[in-house]
Motif scaffolding. Structure first.
Motif, PDB file in Angstrom:
ATOM      1  N   PRO A   2     -83.619  49.828   9.322  1.00 53.81           N
ATOM      2  CA  PRO A   2     -83.662  51.287   9.325  1.00 53.81           C
ATOM      3  C   PRO A   2     -82.397  51.912   8.735  1.00 53.81           C
ATOM      4  O   PRO A   2     -82.433  53.049   8.277  1.00 53.81           O
ATOM      5  N   SER A   3     -81.269  51.194   8.755  1.00 54.05           N
ATOM      6  CA  SER A   3     -80.037  51.785   8.223  1.00 54.05           C
ATOM      7  C   SER A   3     -79.266  50.730   7.448  1.00 54.05           C
ATOM      8  O   SER A   3     -79.668  49.578   7.372  1.00 54.05           O
ATOM      9  N   ARG A   4     -78.110  51.159   6.911  1.00 49.37           N
ATOM     10  CA  ARG A   4     -77.282  50.204   6.166  1.00 49.37           C
ATOM     11  C   ARG A   4     -76.293  49.488   7.066  1.00 49.37           C
ATOM     12  O   ARG A   4     -75.256  48.998   6.595  1.00 49.37           O
ATOM     13  N   ALA A   5     -76.610  49.404   8.336  1.00 46.50           N
ATOM     14  CA  ALA A   5     -75.636  48.838   9.283  1.00 46.50           C
ATOM     15  C   ALA A   5     -75.286  47.388   8.957  1.00 46.50           C
ATOM     16  O   ALA A   5     -74.165  46.944   9.121  1.00 46.50           O
ATOM     17  N   LEU A   6     -76.267  46.632   8.444  1.00 45.41           N
ATOM     18  CA  LEU A   6     -76.036  45.215   8.157  1.00 45.41           C
ATOM     19  C   LEU A   6     -75.147  45.038   6.951  1.00 45.41           C
ATOM     20  O   LEU A   6     -74.286  44.172   6.908  1.00 45.41           O
ATOM     21  N   ILE A  56     -91.037  51.857   5.017  1.00 45.52           N
ATOM     22  CA  ILE A  56     -91.310  50.685   5.848  1.00 45.52           C
ATOM     23  C   ILE A  56     -90.037  50.290   6.576  1.00 45.52           C
ATOM     24  O   ILE A  56     -88.956  50.228   5.982  1.00 45.52           O
ATOM     25  N   GLU A  57     -90.193  50.035   7.874  1.00 45.31           N
ATOM     26  CA  GLU A  57     -89.101  49.477   8.655  1.00 45.31           C
ATOM     27  C   GLU A  57     -89.689  48.214   9.249  1.00 45.31           C
ATOM     28  O   GLU A  57     -90.737  48.254   9.887  1.00 45.31           O
ATOM     29  N   PHE A  58     -89.065  47.089   9.016  1.00 49.17           N
ATOM     30  CA  PHE A  58     -89.767  45.841   9.309  1.00 49.17           C
ATOM     31  C   PHE A  58     -88.795  44.802   9.837  1.00 49.17           C
ATOM     32  O   PHE A  58     -87.767  44.530   9.217  1.00 49.17           O
TER      33      PHE A  58
END
Lengths: 160, 324, 498
Positions: B230-234, B248-250
């Motif tokens: 869902p975000s660029r946290a990774l 899409i969130e998967f």
């Protein structure tokens, strides 16, 4: 007891069996509905190829069984009593393994097999089988934390 | 801690001590003789989750004498069937996840997740789409342009057919207006085999869990085009699918199940225990090391999530013709 | 030179008494689990992983490597003595190894396997030390087309195990290919020939079929023949040491097996069986007495065992050089790296040199320890064969069923074992060779998958098998190997006629 002729019959049955297996694979593959997913070469090509090869080699074996090239032309004696004893021993094991557990079922299989090879003393056979199975159980289940079945019958009895 | 593990270690190695050494564990533990079933071979994600839970539950004093068993096969459905039918003396937990949901449908399994009690969703992995560093495809937009122009020319490498990667590939295709059945999906055994084909340039792109691909991104051997989080946290440099206009969130999630016969009071107790496990520092530490993202949900939330997820997965698989 | 300095430092780490002890523990455990059928190094390392949490990472990895190599040594023991291969890499060893054991040459078979494993392990580790990055670069050139060609090449191995009748040998091969069809088709997820039995969805396990055809089939046959034929099993005939003839027939196969095993082991989808097949084929073709193959030729044990061990070293190459886990054991090792907070991948050599070089050095040390452990054990193990025959065969069945059950903890596998055992019995009665069946079962599914992957990627263009140079080269070698003997024979016949 088997004579050269029955071995030949056996070879004919083997050849016929391969043809039947090939036909079975072909029919089974044809009956399976293909999926919508795209595939250049589908999942049916190899089964058909194998089915064809089986049929061809089966036919060759059938022909060979009528010629003189059959193996054991002078006959091959087989002790079917011993054969069924060993086969039964294995079957008893897979039927009883999960109910009575590894040690008893492996011990019985050991004893029956040993009997088939002419060891007549049941108590010795059973004791040896049980000892071998128990050593294996200790190494696997206690030593390596793996689960050989203890036997659901005993587990249930223990729970109640 | 290390004293305890050394003791267990010796027990595992020396046969002489086997018979005598029944480990004395703290008496306050509430789960005694718990069995965790990993419906896969050693080494895979489910097995690693089972063993991680075993380790943390024991070290945190939440359970004692925890055993892990592997019952591999058919996308976890063999382990599931065994879990549902076997009568057990001790409490048992089954590890499973999204792949199992798909496998139940594609394998037409007689046993489904309706026959177990969802206990907790633990973790998830966001999927990344990656190309070799020297690929002409510089961005997700390049990829979609090529895909729309000639769908067959893009080979999508991922895990098993009908698994998470193929599901995501189909969702993306649908979102950009291409029929999912046109996706030229190449199923592989995943892991090293997939990464090697991607590095060797034999596939147009490869899909897989972000953490598995990350070292290759850092070394500059693969390029990430988009990630399903869902975000660029990774990864601050890689756009999400949502940013790219694909809504899409998967996540390839993993969770735990217990038998359907579980009493409500017990369910509450186990729910609490697992909550304590995921809140422990040790578990957090472990997630960080393995690159797993916590997607924890308790028993009730997980059950609701599962009901929705089941429908979504079923819809995609029937689009692909893999399930009715 | 930099490598040598790093390696020297690695030895300094590995030879610390504390680490040496863990290495010894690892190789002992590894040998033990290798001897036990049904469990491999992957499961063992997985079991030990939570337990080693308190250890230094270097010590833990030194032990894991010991387990990994040790399992390769131990794996041949049950193959040779009991005809019960516990893992697919030692199936080929059973063919001639067990024949040697029945002739009282079990000690020599075990010894040539142990020394071959040592040589292969040592050269494999040398290759890992110096050419791992290069090997991995080559390995990445292999795509589906190249793999397909490699499988075709390996399939020519059946020409070495066909027996005297072409029709019967091919019948066995096609039966194996038919077994290989069972299960979910990987590319489409569609079940084939599984008849709604969930346990069949993942296919029929190669180890189950090998144990069924070899150990169970033979036990059934011998039970049926027992009354009529006093077949002799000798525990030990003559000396237990290798004769000078054994040495001179073994050393080339050891080296050739190593040369085949390492590069194929480094291939991410190479499979541990392929190098053993190719080594068997090569040794038979080069042997002075090819007619001994299948009846206890020492070359047929020396070569494949070396190939198996060298490929185990090869598997570590992509893991260390790129962080790619290409086998179950490698996947567990990767998880172990992560447990210790290490970042596996292309940067591992730079970020944790002490660990990587300590591990590599421990592989050399482990090999020496393994040789010291296994050579004397060879003399002990063969005494098993001195057991009275009823108990020996009953014991073989106990181990065969144990290995089969522990593969998946599943009774269905035992039923398959039983059925395949009967098939093996029938094949023995009819003089149908069983080895081609196993070759077909192992290679068939891999061949099909790579073939279809290659064509999916090329969108149906068959020319990929010719335009890719590596694929084309391998296919040409395969054709030459398959047809060579026939052409040669015909030419000889023509020459003798003219």
């Amino acid at each position: 007891m088997t004579t050269g002729r029955t071995v030949r019959v056996g070879e004919a049955v083997f050849g016929g069996g391969l043809i039947a297996l090939g036909a079975f694979i072909a029919v089974e593959t044809a009956m399976t509905p293909t999926l919508a997913a795209r595939a250049v070469v589908g999942p049916a090509l190899f089964p058909y190829a194998v089915a064809g090869c089986l049929a061809a080699v089966g036919a060759a074996l059938l022909r060979e069984s009528r010629s003189a090239a059959a193996p054991h032309a002078q006959g091959l004696e087989l002790d079917f009593h011993a054969l069924w004893l060993v086969a039964g021993a294995l079957a008893i094991q897979f039927f009883t393994l999960e109910a009575v557990g590894w040690i008893p079922s492996a011990a019985v299989m050991f004893a029956l097999t040993a009997r088939a090879f002419g060891a007549r003393r049941w108590t010795v056979n059973l004791a040896l089988g049980a000892a071998l199975a128990a050593v294996v159980y200790v190494v696997f289940t206690l030593g390596l934390d793996l689960n050989l079945p203890l036997g659901s019958l005993f587990e249930m009895a223990d729970a109640n | 801690m290390s004293f305890l593990s050394m003791k267990r270690f010796q027990r595992a190695l020396t046969l002489g001590a086997l018979v005598a050494a029944t480990l004395t564990q703290p008496a306050l533990a509430e789960m005694k003789g718990l069995e965790i079933i990993a419906p896969a071979s050693p080494g895979g994600g489910w097995d690693q989750h089972a063993r991680a839970a075993q380790q943390v539950l024991q070290n945190q004093g939440l359970a004692s004498g925890v055993q892990v068993s592997n019952i591999p096969g058919a996308g976890g459905t063999i382990g599931l069937a065994q879990f549902v039918t076997a009568k057990r003396r001790n409490p048992a937990i089954l590890v499973g996840g999204q792949i199992m949901l798909g496998a139940i449908l594609t394998n037409k399994s007689a046993v489904t997740l309706d026959q177990v009690t969802p206990l907790a969703r633990l973790t998830g992995e966001y999927t990344v789409l990656a190309v070799p560093a020297d690929s002409p495809l510089k961005s997700f937009d390049d990829l979609i342009a090529k895909f729309k122009a000639d769908p067959g020319s893009v080979s999508w490498g991922g895990g098993s057919a009908g698994g998470s990667d193929q599901i995501l590939a189909s969702l993306i295709a649908k979102a950009v207006g291409v029929s999912p059945s046109k996706v030229n999906y190449i199923a592989t055994a995943g892991g090293g085999e997939l990464l090697a084909s991607a590095l060797g340039g034999h596939l147009t792109l490869a899909m897989g869990g972000y953490s598995e691909f990350q070292p290759q991104f850092q070394a500059g051997k693969l390029r990430a085009l988009a990630v399903s989080s869902p975000s660029r946290a990774l990864d601050a440099d890689t756009p999400t699918l949502k940013e790219k206009g694909v809504d899409i969130e998967f996540a390839n999630w993993r969770g735990m199940f217990m038998p359907a016969t579980l009493k409500p009071a017990d369910k509450k107790a186990y729910d609490e225990t697992i909550k304590k496990m995921v809140e422990s520092d040790e578990w957090r530490q472990l997630l960080k090391q393995r690159g797993w993202v916590s997607l924890y949900q308790g028993a009730d939330d997980f059950a609701a999530f599962l009901a929705r997820e089941k429908q979504d997965v079923a819809a995609v698989l029937s689009d692909l013709g893999l399930a009715k | 030179m930099e490598t040598l300095a790093a390696l020297g430092h690695g030895f300094a780490v590995a030879l610390l008494p504390y680490n040496l002890m863990w290495c010894a523990v690892g190789v002992t455990v590894g040998t033990a689990i290798g001897v036990l059928p049904g469990i491999g190094p992957a499961l063992t390392v997985a079991l030990l992983l939570p337990v080693t949490y308190g250890l230094e990472p270097t010590s833990a990895f030194i032990m894991f490597c010991g387990i990994f190599y040790g399992a390769m040594y131990g794996g041949s023991t049950t193959s040779i003595l009991l005809n019960t291969p516990g893992e697919s890499g030692s199936i080929v060893t059973a063919i001639d190894g067990h024949a040697m054991a029945r002739q009282g040459r079990g000690a020599q078979a075990l010894a040539t396997a142990a020394i071959g494993s040592f040589i292969a392990g040592t050269f494999g580790t040398l290759a890992l030390t110096f050419v791992a990055p290069l090997m991995v670069k080559l390995a990445l050139l292999f795509g589906p087309a190249e793999y397909f060609a490699l499988m075709v090449l390996a399939l020519t191995t059946v020409t070495a195990v066909l027996g005297d009748s072409l029709a019967r040998g091919l019948a066995s091969l096609f039966l194996g290919l038919a077994f290989g069809l069972v299960g979910i088709d990987m590319q489409t997820g569609q079940a084939r020939l599984a008849f709604g039995v969930p346990e069949l969805l993942d296919g029929i396990d190669t180890v189950v079929v090998a144990v069924g055809l070899f150990a169970v089939g033979e036990t059934l046959y011998n039970a049926a023949r027992f009354r009529f034929e006093s077949e002799e099993i000798l525990a030990l005939k003559g000396s237990k040491w290798l004769r000078s003839e054994d040495w001179s027939r073994s050393w080339r196969p050891w080296l050739r097996g190593t040369a085949i095993g390492f590069p194929i082991g480094a291939l991410p989808a190479g499979g541990s069986e392929i190098p053993t097949f190719l080594s068997y084929l090569m040794e038979k073709r080069l042997a002075r007495k090819p007619e001994e193959f299948g009846r206890g030729a020492i070359e047929a044990v020396a070569g494949p065992e070396a190939a198996n061990n060298a490929s185990a070293a090869g598997v570590l190459a992509p893991l260390l050089a790129l962080g790619l886990p290409t086998s179950a054991t490698a996947a567990i090792m990767l998880a172990a790296f992560q447990q210790y907070g290490l970042q596996p991948g292309p940067t591992l050599f730079d970020t944790s040199p002490e660990l990587v070089w300590g591990m590599i050095a421990s592989l050399y040390v482990g090999n020496v320890l393994l040789l010291a452990l296994n050579l004397p054990l060879a003399g002990v193990w063969v005494k098993l064969l001195a057991a009275p025959r009823p108990w020996l065969y009953a014991g073989i069945l106990v181990f065969a069923t144990l290995g089969t059950y522990t593969l998946n903890n599943n009774v269905v596998d035992l039923v398959i074992l039983w059925a395949v055992g009967f098939l093996g019995f029938g094949m023995r009665v009819l003089n149908v060779p069983v080895a081609p069946c196993v070759v077909g079962l192992i290679l068939g599914p891999m061949m099909e998958q790579h073939f279809r992957r290659a064509l999916a990627i090329s969108q149906g263009d068959l020319s990929v098998f010719v335009t890719h140079p590596i694929a084309a080269g391998l296919l040409i070698v395969a054709v030459a190997l398959a047809l060579g003997p026939f052409i040669l024979r015909r030419r000889q016949r023509r020459a003798s006629a003219g």
